[in-house]
Design a protein around this motif. Structure first.
Motif, PDB file in Angstrom:
ATOM      1  N   PHE A  55     -42.369  26.377 -43.912  1.00  0.00           N
ATOM      2  CA  PHE A  55     -43.619  25.775 -43.442  1.00  0.00           C
ATOM      3  C   PHE A  55     -43.943  24.504 -44.222  1.00  0.00           C
ATOM      4  CE2 PHE A  55     -48.283  25.419 -43.896  1.00  0.00           C
ATOM      5  CZ  PHE A  55     -48.581  25.098 -42.578  1.00  0.00           C
ATOM      6  N   ASP A  56     -43.718  24.518 -45.521  1.00  0.00           N
ATOM      7  CA  ASP A  56     -43.978  23.320 -46.328  1.00  0.00           C
ATOM      8  C   ASP A  56     -43.129  22.145 -45.862  1.00  0.00           C
ATOM      9  OD1 ASP A  56     -45.833  24.703 -47.841  1.00  0.00           O
ATOM     10  OD2 ASP A  56     -44.399  25.157 -49.452  1.00  0.00           O
ATOM     11  N   LYS A  57     -41.849  22.391 -45.624  1.00  0.00           N
ATOM     12  CA  LYS A  57     -40.950  21.322 -45.180  1.00  0.00           C
ATOM     13  C   LYS A  57     -41.322  20.813 -43.795  1.00  0.00           C
ATOM     14  CE  LYS A  57     -36.986  22.776 -47.866  1.00  0.00           C
ATOM     15  NZ  LYS A  57     -35.593  23.205 -47.842  1.00  0.00           N
ATOM     16  N   ILE A  58     -41.619  21.742 -42.902  1.00  0.00           N
ATOM     17  CA  ILE A  58     -41.921  21.359 -41.527  1.00  0.00           C
ATOM     18  C   ILE A  58     -43.275  20.676 -41.427  1.00  0.00           C
ATOM     19  CG2 ILE A  58     -42.438  22.330 -39.240  1.00  0.00           C
ATOM     20  CD1 ILE A  58     -40.107  24.261 -39.759  1.00  0.00           C
ATOM     21  N   SER A  59     -44.253  21.153 -42.176  1.00  0.00           N
ATOM     22  CA  SER A  59     -45.572  20.507 -42.102  1.00  0.00           C
ATOM     23  C   SER A  59     -45.553  19.112 -42.704  1.00  0.00           C
ATOM     24  CB  SER A  59     -46.649  21.371 -42.762  1.00  0.00           C
ATOM     25  OG  SER A  59     -46.383  21.530 -44.125  1.00  0.00           O
ATOM     26  N   SER A  60     -44.742  18.871 -43.730  1.00  0.00           N
ATOM     27  CA  SER A  60     -44.638  17.511 -44.264  1.00  0.00           C
ATOM     28  C   SER A  60     -43.970  16.586 -43.250  1.00  0.00           C
ATOM     29  CB  SER A  60     -43.890  17.491 -45.592  1.00  0.00           C
ATOM     30  OG  SER A  60     -42.544  17.827 -45.411  1.00  0.00           O
ATOM     31  N   LYS A  61     -42.967  17.095 -42.519  1.00  0.00           N
ATOM     32  CA  LYS A  61     -42.327  16.295 -41.469  1.00  0.00           C
ATOM     33  C   LYS A  61     -43.298  16.060 -40.317  1.00  0.00           C
ATOM     34  CE  LYS A  61     -38.574  15.042 -41.318  1.00  0.00           C
ATOM     35  NZ  LYS A  61     -37.942  13.764 -41.682  1.00  0.00           N
ATOM     36  N   ALA A  62     -44.078  17.077 -39.954  1.00  0.00           N
ATOM     37  CA  ALA A  62     -45.051  16.925 -38.869  1.00  0.00           C
ATOM     38  C   ALA A  62     -46.134  15.918 -39.245  1.00  0.00           C
ATOM     39  CB  ALA A  62     -45.673  18.281 -38.535  1.00  0.00           C
ATOM     40  N   ASP A  63     -46.556  15.919 -40.494  1.00  0.00           N
ATOM     41  CA  ASP A  63     -47.553  14.940 -40.945  1.00  0.00           C
ATOM     42  C   ASP A  63     -47.009  13.526 -40.865  1.00  0.00           C
ATOM     43  OD1 ASP A  63     -49.314  16.995 -41.431  1.00  0.00           O
ATOM     44  OD2 ASP A  63     -48.938  17.047 -43.598  1.00  0.00           O
ATOM     45  N   SER A  64     -45.750  13.334 -41.243  1.00  0.00           N
ATOM     46  CA  SER A  64     -45.168  11.994 -41.167  1.00  0.00           C
ATOM     47  C   SER A  64     -44.994  11.555 -39.713  1.00  0.00           C
ATOM     48  CB  SER A  64     -43.842  11.932 -41.914  1.00  0.00           C
ATOM     49  OG  SER A  64     -42.846  12.653 -41.235  1.00  0.00           O
ATOM     50  N   ILE A  65     -44.708  12.488 -38.816  1.00  0.00           N
ATOM     51  CA  ILE A  65     -44.584  12.160 -37.393  1.00  0.00           C
ATOM     52  C   ILE A  65     -45.944  11.787 -36.808  1.00  0.00           C
ATOM     53  CG2 ILE A  65     -44.099  13.136 -35.105  1.00  0.00           C
ATOM     54  CD1 ILE A  65     -41.882  14.781 -36.454  1.00  0.00           C
ATOM     55  N   SER A  66     -46.974  12.543 -37.166  1.00  0.00           N
ATOM     56  CA  SER A  66     -48.298  12.289 -36.592  1.00  0.00           C
ATOM     57  C   SER A  66     -48.929  11.010 -37.124  1.00  0.00           C
ATOM     58  CB  SER A  66     -49.219  13.479 -36.829  1.00  0.00           C
ATOM     59  OG  SER A  66     -49.437  13.648 -38.210  1.00  0.00           O
ATOM     60  N   ARG A  67     -48.481  10.517 -38.265  1.00  0.00           N
ATOM     61  CA  ARG A  67     -49.010   9.268 -38.807  1.00  0.00           C
ATOM     62  C   ARG A  67     -48.541   8.045 -38.036  1.00  0.00           C
ATOM     63  NH1 ARG A  67     -47.022   9.896 -44.233  1.00  0.00           N
ATOM     64  NH2 ARG A  67     -47.507  12.078 -44.429  1.00  0.00           N
ATOM     65  N   LYS A  68     -47.380   8.134 -37.418  1.00  0.00           N
ATOM     66  CA  LYS A  68     -46.836   6.982 -36.711  1.00  0.00           C
ATOM     67  C   LYS A  68     -46.384   7.339 -35.294  1.00  0.00           C
ATOM     68  CE  LYS A  68     -42.582   7.899 -39.032  1.00  0.00           C
ATOM     69  NZ  LYS A  68     -41.554   7.585 -39.894  1.00  0.00           N
ATOM     70  N   PRO A  69     -47.318   7.796 -34.456  1.00  0.00           N
ATOM     71  CA  PRO A  69     -46.909   8.182 -33.103  1.00  0.00           C
ATOM     72  C   PRO A  69     -46.730   6.958 -32.192  1.00  0.00           C
ATOM     73  CG  PRO A  69     -49.253   8.500 -33.344  1.00  0.00           C
ATOM     74  CD  PRO A  69     -48.733   8.037 -34.691  1.00  0.00           C
ATOM     75  N   THR A  70     -45.665   6.983 -31.421  1.00  0.00           N
ATOM     76  CA  THR A  70     -45.457   5.993 -30.371  1.00  0.00           C
ATOM     77  C   THR A  70     -44.882   6.702 -29.161  1.00  0.00           C
ATOM     78  OG1 THR A  70     -43.196   5.452 -30.989  1.00  0.00           O
ATOM     79  CG2 THR A  70     -44.916   4.182 -32.061  1.00  0.00           C
ATOM     80  N   ILE A  71     -45.031   6.084 -28.016  1.00  0.00           N
ATOM     81  CA  ILE A  71     -44.509   6.722 -26.804  1.00  0.00           C
ATOM     82  C   ILE A  71     -42.991   6.649 -26.747  1.00  0.00           C
ATOM     83  CG2 ILE A  71     -46.600   6.374 -25.463  1.00  0.00           C
ATOM     84  CD1 ILE A  71     -45.244   3.932 -24.195  1.00  0.00           C
ATOM     85  N   PHE A  72     -42.409   5.790 -27.550  1.00  0.00           N
ATOM     86  CA  PHE A  72     -40.952   5.649 -27.544  1.00  0.00           C
ATOM     87  C   PHE A  72     -40.269   6.723 -28.394  1.00  0.00           C
ATOM     88  CE2 PHE A  72     -42.648   1.320 -26.964  1.00  0.00           C
ATOM     89  CZ  PHE A  72     -42.264   1.158 -25.642  1.00  0.00           C
ATOM     90  N   ASP A  73     -41.020   7.431 -29.221  1.00  0.00           N
ATOM     91  CA  ASP A  73     -40.447   8.450 -30.093  1.00  0.00           C
ATOM     92  C   ASP A  73     -40.362   9.825 -29.440  1.00  0.00           C
ATOM     93  OD1 ASP A  73     -40.080   6.635 -32.078  1.00  0.00           O
ATOM     94  OD2 ASP A  73     -41.775   7.293 -33.302  1.00  0.00           O
TER      95      ASP A  73
END
Length: 116
Positions: free
Chosen positions: A48-66
């Motif tokens: 959960f720690d690893k996945i939530s840190s990755k999810a936080d980095s994804i949610s900080r820079k959302p684009t429709i191309f990703d």
């Protein structure tokens, strides 16, 4: 041994949501668990720690191309194995015609292939 998973943003966010349910266990409930369930829970907390840190980095820079972009997450073998077990049980809980079923199934198949 390291297991490298390349998963989509949808899969990362799905795992974060499902693992968050495991992560918020109360200490009184944790004490009542069997020894094997305690081990499983503590391994899932590390995931959960690893996945939530990755999810936080994804949610900080959302684009429709990703939308189809794959993100790489590295797990230890035992973490990937317990995550595969979780995805297998989630697959059985989700309705077969639902989007979450396909996410759980694709994650299970990917992890199973990597841990063989």
């Amino acid at each position: 041994m390291k297991v490298e998973l390349k998963i989509t943003a949808d899969q990362v966010l799905y795992l974060q949501k499902k693992l968050q349910e495991v992560a918020v266990i109360h200490p009184r409930e944790f004490v009542r668990l069997s020894h094997s369930k305690k081990i499983e829970n503590s391994l899932l907390l590390d995931c959960f720690d690893k996945i939530s840190s990755k999810a936080d980095s994804i949610s900080r820079k959302p684009t429709i191309f990703d939308h189809k972009k794959k993100y790489s997450i590295s797990f230890k073998y035992h973490e990937a194995a317990i995550l595969g077990t979780l995805c297998c049980s989630l697959k059985q809980l989700e309705p077969k015609d639902h989007h979450n079923y396909s996410l759980a199934n694709s994650l299970f198949l990917l992890i199973d292939k990597k841990t063989q």
